[in-house]
Design a protein around this motif. Structure first.
Motif, PDB file in Angstrom:
ATOM      1  N   ASN A 268       3.150  -0.890   6.867  1.00 44.64           N
ATOM      2  CA  ASN A 268       1.762  -0.940   6.413  1.00 44.64           C
ATOM      3  C   ASN A 268       1.527  -0.100   5.164  1.00 44.64           C
ATOM      4  O   ASN A 268       0.701  -0.447   4.335  1.00 44.64           O
ATOM      5  N   PHE A 271       2.554  -2.244   2.325  1.00 40.38           N
ATOM      6  CA  PHE A 271       1.574  -3.310   2.166  1.00 40.38           C
ATOM      7  C   PHE A 271       0.382  -2.794   1.375  1.00 40.38           C
ATOM      8  O   PHE A 271      -0.060  -3.392   0.402  1.00 40.38           O
ATOM      9  N   ILE A 272      -0.138  -1.652   1.828  1.00 41.68           N
ATOM     10  CA  ILE A 272      -1.363  -1.143   1.234  1.00 41.68           C
ATOM     11  C   ILE A 272      -1.124  -0.693  -0.205  1.00 41.68           C
ATOM     12  O   ILE A 272      -1.879  -1.040  -1.115  1.00 41.68           O
ATOM     13  N   LEU A 275      -0.531  -3.699  -2.471  1.00 44.74           N
ATOM     14  CA  LEU A 275      -1.735  -4.421  -2.848  1.00 44.74           C
ATOM     15  C   LEU A 275      -2.370  -3.800  -4.080  1.00 44.74           C
ATOM     16  O   LEU A 275      -2.752  -4.483  -5.022  1.00 44.74           O
TER      17      LEU A 275
END
Lengths: 282, 303, 453
Positions: A268, A271-272, A275
Motif C-alpha cells: 500500500n 501504491f500511495i 499515485l
C-alpha cells in the motif's frame, strides 16, 4: 482557559466523527462481500447478523467447481502478469528513447502522444480493434488480449520519460565512452536507476488488468476459455445465480477481491506514493 | 543531426517500435475508424455494405434523439454530483490525515485509499446486491431503523443518486492522496508564522492552505471532472443505464450501439451512428476541459 | 543472484501455464461446434450429446458451447469473420433472418430425405425458416406468453378465476395489493429491468390476442400503428404508478421475480409458456399453488390469436467444413422425434410439429396446468419487418419497448407519444425500403384470428 480548550475540542470531535463514518462506509461493502461469501443464502437474503453463523467454505468450493472459476483465476494470473511485463518493457524502452535521443519526427510523436491523451472515444475503440484482429486471425488469442490490455501506455511513457530526465546525463556519456551501445545504456544504466517508477507502473498495470471488465469482456466474447475472474464474476449477475444464490456470487466477488487486497496490504505504501509520483510528474 | 551511426539509428528505431505499433493500432487507428464511419450508415453484416449518408448522423443526433440529450444531461448531473461531493470530502479527509508521527495515521490513509484498488465492475456487483430494493442489506438496515417502505434505490428517481454515491466511494481515497501530496508541499514555516499571529484553524485553512494548494487543486479538479465524464463501468454493471435511461451517460450510450450493455439488451448495432455519438461525446469532454482551463486562468488573473 | 533466480522460475512457471491454457485438448475427430443460448436445459441435452459422441461411427464429435451472455453479439461477429459450425436458434428469429441474405447459412434441402420433407412439410415459412424458397432449419419446440398466477393468493382474497381482460387484471391486482401488501404481497409484477425483455413476453402477445398490431406492425395496412396500444399503456400505468404493482419492478430481473413468486410474494405476472413449469420444478422449487392462464385482452376486443415462437432449430453455417456430417449429427440427435418428445416429457418445452407431438406424453409437471400446452389460439404469425432484418428498421430515438415503458411509469402524454412512435417507426421502415435493405410487407385482408391464412 480550560473551558475554552474544551470548547475548541468540539469541532475536532465532529471532524473525527466524520472520518470515522467515512471509514466505516469505505470498509463496509468490502466486508459485506467477504463475510457474505461465507454465509448461507438465507442468511444473506433474510438479513440479520453481521458475522456468518457457521462459515460456509463450501460456497468457495461451489464457485470454483460449478462456475469454473479455477480456470478463470489462472487466466487472470497469466494475463495480468504478461500485461504487466509487456507494459514495463514497452513503456520503458520508449520513455528512455524519448528522453535521451533525437530522431526524425520526435517532436511530432510527443505531441501526438500528448494529444491522444485528451481524445477519448471510450470503449467504442474496442470495436475497430476487434475487427482488425479478426482480419488477421489474431482474435481469441492470449497474445492479442494481452497486447490490447497493454494498450498504448501513453501515461506510462511520459512517466518514464520524466524519470529518465532526472537521471544525470553524465552517466550515459561515461557508459558511451566505455563502448556501451544505446540499448546497453538503457539496460545497464537506466533500467536499474528507474526501478522505482517501473515498480509503480508494474503495480498499477497489474491492478488495472486484474480489475479490467469492459476490454476483457469484449475481447473474450467469442472465446470464453480466455476470460478472467473479474469478467466471469460480473457475468454471474446475468445467470441464474443472480436470483437465488447470492452467496455464490459473493464468493466469486471475494475471489476476485482477495488477491488484490493481499497485494495491497503488502504494497500500500508503494501504491500511495506511486499515485502521487504519477500525478506530479505526469 | 547526423551524430548517430547507422547501428544506433537502428537501435533507436527498434526500441521505439513495440510501443509505437501499439500506439498506432490501439489509439490512433480506432479514432480514424470512427472518423470514417460518422459519414456512414452501417450496422455490421446484416445491413449490407456501408451506405454513405453524409452528415445525416449528426442531423439525427441533434434534431431527433432525445435520449442523447437526456444522457448528456445525466452526464453533467453525475459529474457535478460526484465531483461536487468527492472533492470537499477528500480535501477534508486529507486535512484530517495530514499529520506526521501519529500512530495509526498510515493505516487510516491506507484504509480510505483501499477502494481505489478494487475493480469497479466487481464492486458494482456487490453494490447491486447491497442496494437491491427487496432483499438488499441497506434497505433492511433502514427498515430495521423504522423506515416503512423499502427505498427504491435503483428506481428511476433514486438510481442517479445511488450511482453518484458509488462513484464517491470509489474516488474518495484517490483524491485524498492527491490532496495529501499537495498539502505536504506547503512549507511548514507559513503555518508556524501564522500560529504566532494567533490564527485559528479555519482561518489557517482559508488564508494559507487553500491559496497554497491552488495549482494542485486545479489539477485535481480537472482530473476529477474528466474521469467523472468517462466513468461507465460501475454504471454499466449496476443499472445498465436504466431505468428509463435515468443513469444513461453519453459514453455508455455510444457503447450500446456497438456492444450490448447486458445480455438481455437488444439494441440494433449502428456503428455509423454510434461513432457519431462517441465523437460528439469526446468533443463534449474536450470542450469542458478547455472551458475549465480558460476559467481557471481567468480566476488567476483576477487575483 | 538469488532474486533473479526467483524471477526466472516465476516466469518459466507462468509461461508454462500460458502454454497449458489454450492447448488443453488434442484434436482427432471431426469436431462440430454448436453455439447455443440455452443453459436451462443443459443437463437434459448433455447426455444425448455424450451418447452420440461415444456411439457414432462417422468420427463426429459434437461440442456444445453455451453463450448466455452476448449471444447475439457473438453471432454477429462470427457471421462476419468465422465462428461455429451450427447455431442453435433461440426464440429470436433475427439470428436466422439477419444473416441468411448474406449467405451465412447452408440450405438443408439437399440433405433431406423424402421422409424428412414429409415430416416437416408445414415448416417452410418464408422469412422465418426459409429464404427465397430454400429451407434452412425447422424449430422443434415452441413458446408463447401466458399469465402466471398464485392460486393460494387468489383463494385468500376471494378471487375465483384469473382475469381475462385488462380491467379485470388491474382490479384483481388492486384487490390483492390492498388486502395483502402489509405482508409484502403484491398483485402484479413485471421484469422491467429490461423493458424489452418484459414487454416482448407480455404486451406483444396481449396485443395480438386483442386483434391489434404485431410488435407495432399492422399487416393489413402494411404500416406501423401504435394507437391501439393506448388501453394497454393505461392499464399498466395504473398498476405501476398507483402502488399496485410490486415495488422495485424497474430493477427486477426475471429470475429474481421468479424467486419472489416462488416465495408467494407476487399474485400475477406474464411470461413464456415454455419456461415457467420447469423453473418452478427444478430451479426455484416452490410449495405454492400456482397455475397459468391465457393472457388477458383489451376490454371489448374480440379474441384473435397470439403468435407462437419456434426455437431450438439448428442452422448450419458456411464455416462448417463438413455440412453433410453436421446435418447427419443434428438429424440424429436434435431433430430426432424421440429426442423432441423426451424434451417435452421432461417439461422443458412444447413440441411444435403436430406429427411428433402426437407421440409425446404430457409431462407430469403440467398435470393440471394444461394452459401451458399449445391451444387453438396459438398460431404461427408472419414475421414483422424488424424481425426479418433489424437493420431495415433503424428507428431514431427510443425503441417501442423503452418508449412504452416510460409511458407506463407515468412519463409523457400517452396519445401524442404513441403517435410519435408511429411516425418514427414508419419513417424508419420506409427509409429501409428506399435503401434496399428491407422489403415492403402488406397482407391485405390479414385476419389476426387466422394469421397463417
Amino acid at each position: 482557559m480550560q473551558t475554552k480548550k474544551m470548547f475548541s475540542r468540539i469541532p475536532d470531535v465532529i471532524s473525527w466523527g466524520i472520518i470515522l463514518i467515512l471509514l466505516v462506509l469505505t470498509v463496509y461493502p468490502v466486508f459485506y462481500a467477504l463475510l457474505g461469501s461465507l454465509k448461507t443464502n438465507a442468511e444473506l437474503t433474510l438479513g440479520g447478523s453481521i458475522l456468518p453463523k457457521v462459515p460456509q467454505w463450501s460456497n468457495y468450493k461451489k464457485a470454483f467447481i460449478d462456475a469454473n472459476f479455477f480456470r478463470y483465476a489462472i487466466n487472470s494470473v497469466v494475463i495480468s502478469f504478461f500485461t504487466m511485463l509487456i507494459s514495463v518493457i514497452t513503456s520503458s524502452l520508449t520513455g528512455y528513447v524519448l528522453a535521451r535521443h533525437d530522431f526524425f519526427g520526435k517532436k511530432f510523436m510527443i505531441s501526438l502522444y500528448g494529444a491522444m491523451m485528451f481524445i477519448s472515444i471510450g470503449s467504442v475503440a474496442l470495436y475497430p480493434i476487434k475487427l482488425f484482429l479478426q482480419r488477421f486471425g489474431l482474435d481469441n488469442t492470449l497474445l492479442a488480449l494481452v497486447l490490447v490490455l497493454t494498450g498504448s501506455q501513453i501515461t506510462n511513457v511520459f512517466l518514464v520519460m520524466g524519470f529518465v530526465k532526472g537521471v544525470p546525463k553524465e552517466l550515459d556519456e561515461a557508459a558511451k565512452l566505455d563502448g556501451c551501445s544505446i540499448f546497453a545504456i538503457y539496460y545497464r544504466i537506466i533500467l536499474p536507476l528507474i526501478r522505482p517508477i517501473l515498480g509503480v507502473i508494474a503495480l498499477f498495470t497489474f491492478r488495472n488488468t486484474w480489475n479490467d471488465y469492459i476490454t476483457t469482456l469484449i475481447m473474450t466474447m467469442s472465446n470464453k476459455s480466455l476470460t478472467t475472474l473479474t469478467v466471469a464474476v460480473v457475468q454471474l449477475k446475468y445467470s441464474v445465480f443472480a436470483a437465488a444464490e447470492w452467496h455464490i456470487m459473493l464468493a466469486g466477488a471475494s475471489l476476485a477481491i482477495i488477491p488484490v487486497l493481499i497485494l495491497y496490504i503488502f504494497t500500500n505504501k508503494q501504491f500511495i506514493s506511486g499515485l502521487t509520483a504519477g500525478a506530479v510528474k505526469g | 543531426m547526423n551524430r548517430y551511426s547507422k547501428s544506433e539509428k537502428a537501435q533507436i528505431f527498434a526500441m521505439l517500435t513495440p510501443n509505437l505499433i501499439l500506439f498506432i493500432l490501439l489509439s490512433v487507428y480506432p479514432v480514424l475508424w470512427c472518423f470514417r464511419y460518422i459519414f456512414f450508415q452501417y450496422g455490421g453484416l446484416a445491413s449490407g455494405e456501408p451506405i454513405f449518408i453524409g452528415l445525416d448522423n449528426f442531423r439525427r443526433l441533434f434534431t431527433n434523439d432525445p435520449v442523447f440529450f437526456k444522457a448528456l444531461k445525466n452526464t453533467f448531473v453525475y459529474a457535478a454530483g460526484k465531483v461536487g461531493l468527492v472533492i470537499p470530502l477528500s480535501f477534508f479527509s486529507a486535512m484530517m490525515l495530514n499529520r506526521k508521527n501519529v500512530k495509526g495515521i498510515g493505516f487510516l490513509r491506507a484504509t480510505l485509499f483501499m477502494p481505489t484498488i478494487m475493480s469497479a465492475a466487481v464492486m458494482g456487483l456487490v453494490f447491486y446486491l447491497l442496494f437491491n430494493v427487496y432483499n438488499g442489506e441497506i434497505n433492511k438496515i433502514l427498515m430495521s431503523l423504522g423506515m416503512k417502505l423499502p427505498v427504491n434505490w435503483l428506481g428511476k428517481d433514486k438510481a442517479m443518486l445511488t450511482v453518484i454515491l458509488i462513484g464517491i466511494w470509489g474516488g474518495l481515497g484517490n483524491y485524498m492522496i492527491y490532496f495529501l501530496a499537495g498539502l505536504q508541499g506547503i512549507p511548514q514555516e507559513l503555518y508556524e508564522s501564522a500560529d504566532l499571529d494567533g490564527v485559528n484553524s479555519l482561518q489557517r485553512t482559508w488564508y494559507i492552505t487553500l491559496p497554497m494548494l491552488g495549482p494542485v487543486l486545479k489539477m485535481i479538479l480537472m482530473l476529477a471532472i474528466v474521469i467523472a465524464f468517462q466513468d461507465i463501468t460501475s454504471i454499466m454493471v449496476l443499472t445498465e443505464g436504466g431505468p428509463v435511461n435515468a443513469t444513461m451517460t453519453i459514453f455508455l450510450y455510444a457503447y450500446q450501439f456497438f456492444f450490448p450493455i447486458s445480455p438481455g439488451s437488444i439494441v440494433t448495432t449502428q456503428f455509423g451512428y454510434g461513432a457519431a455519438v462517441s465523437l460528439v461525446s469526446s468533443l463534449v469532454v474536450g470542450a469542458v476541459t478547455v472551458i475549465y482551463l480558460i476559467l481557471s486562468k481567468k480566476l488567476d488573473n483576477l487575483e | 543472484m538469488k532474486k533473479s533466480r526467483f524471477w526466472i522460475v516465476l516466469i518459466v512457471l507462468i509461461c508454462a501455464l500460458a502454454v497449458a491454457v489454450p492447448s488443453t485438448f488434442a484434436e482427432e475427430k471431426t469436431k462440430i461446434t454448436i453455439w447455443s443460448m440455452s443453459r436451462a436445459d443443459l443437463t437434459f441435452v448433455e447426455p444425448y450429446i455424450k451418447a452420440y459422441n461415444e456411439t457414432n461411427t462417422d468420427g463426429i464429435e459434437l461440442v456444445l458451447e453455451i453463450y448466455t451472455d452476448n449471444f447475439f453479439q457473438a453471432i454477429d461477429i462470427a457471421a462476419a469473420t468465422g465462428g461455429p459450425d451450427v447455431i442453435d436458434l433461440p426464440n429470436t428469429v433475427s439470428v436466422f433472418s439477419n444473416y441468411v441474405g448474406q449467405g451465412y447459412y447452408i440450405p438443408i434441402d439437399q440433405y433431406m430425405t423424402e421422409e424428412d420433407k414429409e415430416l416437416w412439410k408445414d415448416f417452410r415459412i418464408e422469412g422465418i425458416t426459409a429464404s427465397n424458397g430454400e429451407l434452412y432449419y425447422f424449430p422443434t419446440v415452441a413458446t408463447t406468453g401466458r399469465l402466471i398466477y398464485n392460486q393460494d393468493i387468489f383463494d385468500r382474497v376471494g378471487i375465483e378465476n384469473p382475469p381475462t381482460t385488462l380491467s379485470e387484471l388491474v382490479e384483481t391486482a388492486r384487490i390483492i395489493t390492498e388486502k395483502l401488501s402489509g405482508e409484502g404481497i403484491y398483485g402484479f409484477a413485471a421484469n422491467f429491468k429490461s423493458p424489452t425483455s418484459a414487454l416482448l413476453r407480455s404486451m406483444d402477445f396481449l396485443m395480438e390476442l386483442s386483434g391489434g398490431p404485431c410488435q407495432g406492425f399492422d399487416f393489413a395496412k402494411g404500416a406501423y400503428d401504435f394507437a391501439p396500444y393506448k388501453p394497454f399503456v393505461e392499464a399498466y400505468r395504473t398498476m405501476f404508478t398507483e402502488g399496485i404493482a410490486f415495488p422495485g419492478c424497474e430493477s427486477l430481473d426475471i429470475d429474481p421475480l421468479r424467486t419472489l413468486f416462488a416465495a408467494g410474494k407476487i399474485g400475477m405476472y406474464i411470461s413464456w409458456s415454455h419456461a415457467e413449469p420447469g423453473v418452478y420444478a427444478s430451479q426455484f422449487p416452490t410449495d405454492i399453488n400456482w397455475n397459468g392462464a391465457t393472457v388477458p385482452i383489451i376490454d371489448g376486443a374480440e379474441k384473435a390469436s397470439q403468435s407462437v415462437i419456434g426455437y431450438h432449430g439448428y442452422l448450419i453455417t458456411r464455416d462448417c467444413k463438413e455440412p453433410e456430417k453436421a446435418w447427419k449429427a443434428i438429424k440424429e440427435v436434435f431433430y430426432n422425434p424421440e429426442y423432441i418428445q423426451a424434451y417435452q416429457e421432461a417439461g422443458l418445452g412444447i413440441v411444435m410439429n403436430p406429427e411428433i407431438a402426437k407421440g409425446a406424453g404430457i409431462p407430469e409437471l403440467l398435470n393440471g396446468k394444461e394452459a401451458f400446452l399449445m391451444g387453438p389460439t396459438d398460431i404461427l404469425w408472419p414475421a414483422v419487418p424488424q424481425e426479418i432484418n433489424s437493420q431495415a428498421v433503424l428507428v431514431e430515438g427510443e425503441n417501442m419497448y423503452n418508449t412504452i415503458f416510460a409511458l407506463i411509469l407515468g412519463e409523457g402524454e400517452i396519445e401524442s407519444t404513441l403517435a410519435d412512435l408511429t411516425t418514427r417507426y414508419n419513417a424508419a421502415y420506409q427509409k429501409g425500403i428506399e435503401q434496399g435493405i428491407g422489403n415492403p410487407i402488406e397482407l391485405p385482408g390479414f385476419d389476426p384470428a387466422q394469421p397463417n391464412k
